[in-house]
Design an enzyme around this catalytic site. Structure first.
Site, PDB file in Angstrom:
ATOM      1  N   ASP A 107      17.268 -10.701  -3.342  1.00  0.00           N
ATOM      2  CA  ASP A 107      18.550 -10.277  -3.907  1.00  0.00           C
ATOM      3  C   ASP A 107      18.965  -8.903  -3.397  1.00  0.00           C
ATOM      4  OD1 ASP A 107      18.892 -12.631  -5.274  1.00  0.00           O
ATOM      5  OD2 ASP A 107      18.357 -11.835  -7.242  1.00  0.00           O
TER       6      ASP A 107
ATOM      7  N   HIS B 135       0.809  -1.219   0.000  1.00  0.00           N
ATOM      8  CA  HIS B 135       0.000   0.000   0.000  1.00  0.00           C
ATOM      9  C   HIS B 135       0.841   1.269   0.000  1.00  0.00           C
ATOM     10  CE1 HIS B 135      -3.631  -2.306   0.447  1.00  0.00           C
ATOM     11  NE2 HIS B 135      -3.148  -2.921   1.519  1.00  0.00           N
TER      12      HIS B 135
ATOM     13  N   GLU C  35      -5.917 -12.862   4.953  1.00  0.00           N
ATOM     14  CA  GLU C  35      -6.694 -11.629   5.112  1.00  0.00           C
ATOM     15  C   GLU C  35      -8.001 -11.666   4.304  1.00  0.00           C
ATOM     16  OE1 GLU C  35      -4.417  -8.311   3.596  1.00  0.00           O
ATOM     17  OE2 GLU C  35      -3.226  -9.622   2.323  1.00  0.00           O
TER      18      GLU C  35
ATOM     19  N   ASP D 295      -8.246  -6.034   5.957  1.00  0.00           N
ATOM     20  CA  ASP D 295      -8.807  -6.609   4.738  1.00  0.00           C
ATOM     21  C   ASP D 295      -9.810  -7.712   5.058  1.00  0.00           C
ATOM     22  OD1 ASP D 295      -7.875  -5.468   2.186  1.00  0.00           O
ATOM     23  OD2 ASP D 295      -5.896  -5.883   2.990  1.00  0.00           O
TER      24      ASP D 295
ATOM     25  N   ARG E 219       6.739  -6.309   3.123  1.00  0.00           N
ATOM     26  CA  ARG E 219       5.583  -6.873   2.425  1.00  0.00           C
ATOM     27  C   ARG E 219       5.615  -6.365   0.982  1.00  0.00           C
ATOM     28  NH1 ARG E 219      -0.566  -5.979   4.411  1.00  0.00           N
ATOM     29  NH2 ARG E 219      -0.073  -3.785   4.012  1.00  0.00           N
TER      30      ARG E 219
END
Length: 263
Positions: free
Chosen positions: A92, A53, A157, A183, A78
């Site tokens: 990476d 978000h 969620e 959510d 996230r």
């Protein structure tokens, strides 16, 4: 070339969560490395960079990780979605701990878990020695030891995720479950409000059910009181705020306190 020891990879956050030692975290949503460094100096156990978000790119995530590094808080990210290419890019970039959003089935959890590991265990592409994860070839033992220090939490969620929580939690390669109450509340018809009786009962059932399966649980709390409740139910890691919201609240509170000074 200088060689860094494998101890450089040690993930203290993973170790603590797997041992159910409570970890308190704070969310970074702004995309700002300055905000990340300010919060890092507070001493939270982990800082959660939200690439789903928040207005984040791989560059802003790396900038924030670098800003946090001197202070000791562990970086958890996230990504925008539970996508193999995005996960590979984060790994990476030297990110060791990932929360994969909106996982709704054991099959999807397996896809995400395989994205964390090299063949034959998984399907991660190999390029770490040339990038930040392998500290630009200064960690020659990266491929031997890095996977032991990676941490994957998949996020439940949605109602479908709740229905499938057992198969998700027991998927090989999934270290923990992270609950997304906002959510989930939307999906259950509560428009993001997870403070009601049914929502809290659902969260309690999930935390206790997942813990009974042997997996740690993390979640988001809207207050210290709520965080305590989740920890009492068995949560091992809890996010208790976000930089954007705290800045907005502080700015509003200061203006309100100073309004009577205007002439």
């Amino acid at each position: 070339m200088r060689v860094l020891d494998k101890s450089y990879l040690h993930n203290t956050f993973k170790q603590a969560v797997l041992q159910h030692q409570t970890q308190i975290g704070f969310g970074l949503v702004s995309g700002s490395a300055v905000n990340a460094e300010i919060v890092a100096a507070s001493g939270y156990d982990f800082l959660w960079i939200d690439g789903e978000h928040g207005p984040n790119t791989i560059e802003t995530i790396i900038d924030q990780a670098r800003a946090i590094a001197p202070y000791g808080s562990h970086v958890v990210v996230r990504p925008l979605e539970a996508d193999r290419a995005l996960i590979k890019q984060l790994l990476d970039a030297g990110i060791q701990s990932i929360i994969a959003p909106m996982v709704e089935s054991g099959e999807q959890a397996k896809y995400v878990a395989e994205s964390m590991y090299y063949p034959s265990r998984g399907k991660r592409g190999f390029g770490a020695p040339a990038v930040r994860a392998g500290r630009w070839a200064r960690l020659p033992e990266y491929i031997k030891h890095a996977e032991d220090e990676l941490f994957l939490a998949v996020q439940i969620e949605s109602k479908k995720g709740v229905e499938n929580f057992a198969e998700i939690a027991t998927t090989e390669g999934v270290d923990a479950i992270f609950l997304g109450p906002a959510d989930l509340a939307v999906d259950m018809g509560y428009f993001g409000d997870f403070s009601g009786e049914e929502m809290q009962a659902t969260i309690e059932k999930l935390i206790k059910g997942i813990r009974a399966l042997g997996k740690p649980v993390g979640t988001i709390a809207g207050s210290p009181e709520e965080a305590k409740r989740y920890i009492d139910w068995g949560a091992s890691f809890v996010v208790v705020g976000a930089d954007t919201v705290f800045l907005a609240n502080a700015a509003d509170s200061m203006l309100e306190a100073c309004q009577n000074l205007k002439k």
